[in-house]
Scaffold this motif. Structure first.
Motif, PDB file in Angstrom:
ATOM      1  N   ALA A  50      41.644 -63.909  38.942  1.00  0.00           N
ATOM      2  CA  ALA A  50      41.163 -64.297  37.613  1.00  0.00           C
ATOM      3  C   ALA A  50      39.639 -64.363  37.575  1.00  0.00           C
ATOM      4  O   ALA A  50      39.018 -63.949  36.580  1.00  0.00           O
ATOM      5  N   ALA A  51      39.031 -64.849  38.664  1.00  0.00           N
ATOM      6  CA  ALA A  51      37.569 -64.945  38.707  1.00  0.00           C
ATOM      7  C   ALA A  51      36.935 -63.551  38.687  1.00  0.00           C
ATOM      8  O   ALA A  51      35.946 -63.311  37.991  1.00  0.00           O
ATOM      9  N   VAL A  52      37.514 -62.630  39.451  1.00  0.00           N
ATOM     10  CA  VAL A  52      36.992 -61.254  39.464  1.00  0.00           C
ATOM     11  C   VAL A  52      37.157 -60.636  38.064  1.00  0.00           C
ATOM     12  O   VAL A  52      36.251 -59.983  37.547  1.00  0.00           O
ATOM     13  N   ALA A  53      38.307 -60.887  37.443  1.00  0.00           N
ATOM     14  CA  ALA A  53      38.560 -60.350  36.095  1.00  0.00           C
ATOM     15  C   ALA A  53      37.543 -60.901  35.093  1.00  0.00           C
ATOM     16  O   ALA A  53      37.004 -60.154  34.270  1.00  0.00           O
ATOM     17  N   ARG A  54      37.261 -62.205  35.186  1.00  0.00           N
ATOM     18  CA  ARG A  54      36.275 -62.809  34.280  1.00  0.00           C
ATOM     19  C   ARG A  54      34.906 -62.169  34.460  1.00  0.00           C
ATOM     20  O   ARG A  54      34.175 -61.944  33.498  1.00  0.00           O
ATOM     21  N   GLY A  55      34.556 -61.874  35.712  1.00  0.00           N
ATOM     22  CA  GLY A  55      33.280 -61.209  35.993  1.00  0.00           C
ATOM     23  C   GLY A  55      33.228 -59.828  35.338  1.00  0.00           C
ATOM     24  O   GLY A  55      32.189 -59.434  34.781  1.00  0.00           O
ATOM     25  N   GLU A  56      34.341 -59.093  35.393  1.00  0.00           N
ATOM     26  CA  GLU A  56      34.406 -57.760  34.772  1.00  0.00           C
ATOM     27  C   GLU A  56      34.223 -57.850  33.260  1.00  0.00           C
ATOM     28  O   GLU A  56      33.531 -57.036  32.650  1.00  0.00           O
ATOM     29  N   ILE A  57      34.856 -58.850  32.664  1.00  0.00           N
ATOM     30  CA  ILE A  57      34.769 -59.015  31.203  1.00  0.00           C
ATOM     31  C   ILE A  57      33.326 -59.367  30.810  1.00  0.00           C
ATOM     32  O   ILE A  57      32.761 -58.788  29.879  1.00  0.00           O
ATOM     33  N   ALA A  58      32.726 -60.302  31.560  1.00  0.00           N
ATOM     34  CA  ALA A  58      31.343 -60.709  31.257  1.00  0.00           C
ATOM     35  C   ALA A  58      30.393 -59.524  31.377  1.00  0.00           C
ATOM     36  O   ALA A  58      29.497 -59.340  30.542  1.00  0.00           O
ATOM     37  N   LEU A  59      30.616 -58.704  32.395  1.00  0.00           N
ATOM     38  CA  LEU A  59      29.754 -57.537  32.614  1.00  0.00           C
ATOM     39  C   LEU A  59      29.885 -56.539  31.459  1.00  0.00           C
ATOM     40  O   LEU A  59      28.895 -56.019  30.943  1.00  0.00           O
ATOM     41  N   ALA A  60      31.111 -56.306  31.036  1.00  0.00           N
ATOM     42  CA  ALA A  60      31.356 -55.301  29.983  1.00  0.00           C
ATOM     43  C   ALA A  60      30.713 -55.712  28.655  1.00  0.00           C
ATOM     44  O   ALA A  60      30.223 -54.862  27.917  1.00  0.00           O
ATOM     45  N   PHE A  61      30.727 -57.028  28.355  1.00  0.00           N
ATOM     46  CA  PHE A  61      30.234 -57.484  27.054  1.00  0.00           C
ATOM     47  C   PHE A  61      28.828 -58.086  27.145  1.00  0.00           C
ATOM     48  O   PHE A  61      28.371 -58.733  26.201  1.00  0.00           O
ATOM     49  N   ARG A  62      28.164 -57.852  28.265  1.00  0.00           N
ATOM     50  CA  ARG A  62      26.819 -58.387  28.480  1.00  0.00           C
ATOM     51  C   ARG A  62      25.884 -57.914  27.364  1.00  0.00           C
ATOM     52  O   ARG A  62      25.889 -56.745  26.990  1.00  0.00           O
ATOM     53  N   GLY A  63      25.087 -58.840  26.836  1.00  0.00           N
ATOM     54  CA  GLY A  63      24.121 -58.484  25.799  1.00  0.00           C
ATOM     55  C   GLY A  63      24.696 -58.505  24.388  1.00  0.00           C
ATOM     56  O   GLY A  63      23.963 -58.333  23.424  1.00  0.00           O
ATOM     57  N   LEU A  64      26.007 -58.713  24.263  1.00  0.00           N
ATOM     58  CA  LEU A  64      26.627 -58.768  22.938  1.00  0.00           C
ATOM     59  C   LEU A  64      26.874 -60.220  22.548  1.00  0.00           C
ATOM     60  O   LEU A  64      26.956 -61.106  23.402  1.00  0.00           O
ATOM     61  N   ASN A  65      27.021 -60.448  21.247  1.00  0.00           N
ATOM     62  CA  ASN A  65      27.123 -61.809  20.738  1.00  0.00           C
ATOM     63  C   ASN A  65      28.576 -62.302  20.754  1.00  0.00           C
ATOM     64  O   ASN A  65      29.201 -62.509  19.720  1.00  0.00           O
ATOM     65  N   ILE A  66      29.089 -62.452  21.970  1.00  0.00           N
ATOM     66  CA  ILE A  66      30.461 -62.928  22.138  1.00  0.00           C
ATOM     67  C   ILE A  66      30.486 -63.883  23.325  1.00  0.00           C
ATOM     68  O   ILE A  66      29.804 -63.639  24.328  1.00  0.00           O
ATOM     69  N   ALA A  67      31.210 -64.984  23.182  1.00  0.00           N
ATOM     70  CA  ALA A  67      31.280 -65.980  24.248  1.00  0.00           C
ATOM     71  C   ALA A  67      32.726 -66.116  24.709  1.00  0.00           C
ATOM     72  O   ALA A  67      33.628 -66.346  23.894  1.00  0.00           O
ATOM     73  N   PHE A  68      32.954 -65.944  25.996  1.00  0.00           N
ATOM     74  CA  PHE A  68      34.298 -66.043  26.554  1.00  0.00           C
ATOM     75  C   PHE A  68      34.521 -67.404  27.198  1.00  0.00           C
ATOM     76  O   PHE A  68      33.619 -67.957  27.813  1.00  0.00           O
ATOM     77  N   SER A  69      35.746 -67.903  27.066  1.00  0.00           N
ATOM     78  CA  SER A  69      36.131 -69.136  27.756  1.00  0.00           C
ATOM     79  C   SER A  69      37.620 -69.026  28.068  1.00  0.00           C
ATOM     80  O   SER A  69      38.256 -68.031  27.711  1.00  0.00           O
ATOM     81  N   ASP A  70      38.157 -70.065  28.727  1.00  0.00           N
ATOM     82  CA  ASP A  70      39.601 -70.018  28.971  1.00  0.00           C
ATOM     83  C   ASP A  70      40.380 -70.777  27.895  1.00  0.00           C
ATOM     84  O   ASP A  70      41.556 -71.098  28.065  1.00  0.00           O
ATOM     85  N   SER A  71      39.711 -71.045  26.764  1.00  0.00           N
ATOM     86  CA  SER A  71      40.386 -71.702  25.649  1.00  0.00           C
ATOM     87  C   SER A  71      41.444 -70.776  25.052  1.00  0.00           C
ATOM     88  O   SER A  71      41.264 -69.568  24.976  1.00  0.00           O
ATOM     89  N   ARG A  72      42.565 -71.393  24.632  1.00  0.00           N
ATOM     90  CA  ARG A  72      43.638 -70.590  24.028  1.00  0.00           C
ATOM     91  C   ARG A  72      43.559 -70.587  22.511  1.00  0.00           C
ATOM     92  O   ARG A  72      44.432 -70.060  21.836  1.00  0.00           O
ATOM     93  N   ASN A  73      42.480 -71.180  21.965  1.00  0.00           N
ATOM     94  CA  ASN A  73      42.371 -71.314  20.515  1.00  0.00           C
ATOM     95  C   ASN A  73      41.636 -70.199  19.781  1.00  0.00           C
ATOM     96  O   ASN A  73      41.853 -70.029  18.582  1.00  0.00           O
ATOM     97  N   PRO A  74      40.720 -69.478  20.405  1.00  0.00           N
ATOM     98  CA  PRO A  74      39.951 -68.499  19.619  1.00  0.00           C
ATOM     99  C   PRO A  74      40.850 -67.459  18.934  1.00  0.00           C
ATOM    100  O   PRO A  74      41.979 -67.208  19.378  1.00  0.00           O
ATOM    101  N   SER A  75      40.325 -66.873  17.868  1.00  0.00           N
ATOM    102  CA  SER A  75      41.082 -65.846  17.137  1.00  0.00           C
ATOM    103  C   SER A  75      41.261 -64.584  17.976  1.00  0.00           C
ATOM    104  O   SER A  75      42.176 -63.808  17.738  1.00  0.00           O
TER     105      SER A  75
END
Ligand SMILES: [Zn+2]
Length: 204
Positions: A50-75
């Motif tokens: 999961a940690a490696v996957a989170r790193g991949e997601i952060a890298l892909a969306f780097r510089g864009l106006n999106i914030a990732f968390s492990d919350s289950r509430n976002p749209s």
């Protein structure tokens, strides 16, 4: 007064167009208790994936106006599940990932850990070791999540038109590039830059 109102309105519009998009990514609790994964993973190993996957997601969306968390509430959310079946088929058809989105309303996706684990095992060189396997699984899961996030953020974009095997958009996860080496955006990037445009710096 009118000018002030127009400026205020413009500021409101400007503000709303650059509001940070919140997105959730997590591993389902049930995965930790699963006995049915293609290879058995301990809790700690799933956490590493999961940690490696989170790193991949952060890298892909780097510089864009999106914030990732492990919350289950976002749209906008993608979760990791034990297994995914394609319900369109009568026979048991296992799929790597899928998502559903409604334009402007958000969407949700899922990535199959068992699919990624067995595919990664096929692409990791023999004798590479357990850590290399876990990292390959995490990379595969993360890149699949990135692909599904692209679908739900851009429901109308024809992202499967990409023929670039090294891109997030490419429409199959059965490829070596899913699990190792670098990956890049192809045609979705310009749509993402528009959809997730960073707020302009304040005018001095
Ligand atoms: Zn797709």
């Amino acid at each position: 007064v009118l000018l002030a109102a127009v400026v205020a309105l413009w500021l409101t519009v400007k503000k709303s167009t650059c509001a940070t998009v919140h997105a959730g990514f997590w591993v389902d609790d049930a995965v930790y208790d699963s006995q049915r994964l293609g290879i058995s993973l301990t809790r700690e190993e799933i956490d590493r994936v999961a940690a490696v996957a989170r790193g991949e997601i952060a890298l892909a969306f780097r510089g864009l106006n999106i914030a990732f968390s492990d919350s289950r509430n976002p749209s906008y959310r993608v979760r990791v599940v034990e297994e995914l079946r394609d319900l369109r088929f009568k026979w048991q058809m296992s799929v790597p990932a899928q998502s559903r989105a409604v334009s402007g309303m958000g969407g949700q996706g899922a990535v199959s850990l068992s699919w990624m684990a067995s595919a990664a095992a096929g692409f990791v060189p023999q004798g590479a070791g357990r850590t290399a396997l876990l990292d390959a699984i995490g990379t595969g899961v993360g890149r699949a999540a990135v692909h599904e996030f692209a679908h739900i953020l851009l429901p109308r974009a024809p992202i499967h038109d990409s023929i670039d095997r090294g891109s997030y958009e490419y429409d199959t996860a059965s490829r070596r590039e899913q699990f190792a080496g670098d990956m890049h955006w192809d045609l979705a990037w310009r749509f993402l830059q528009k959809r997730l445009a960073p707020c302009a710096p304040p005018v001095p």
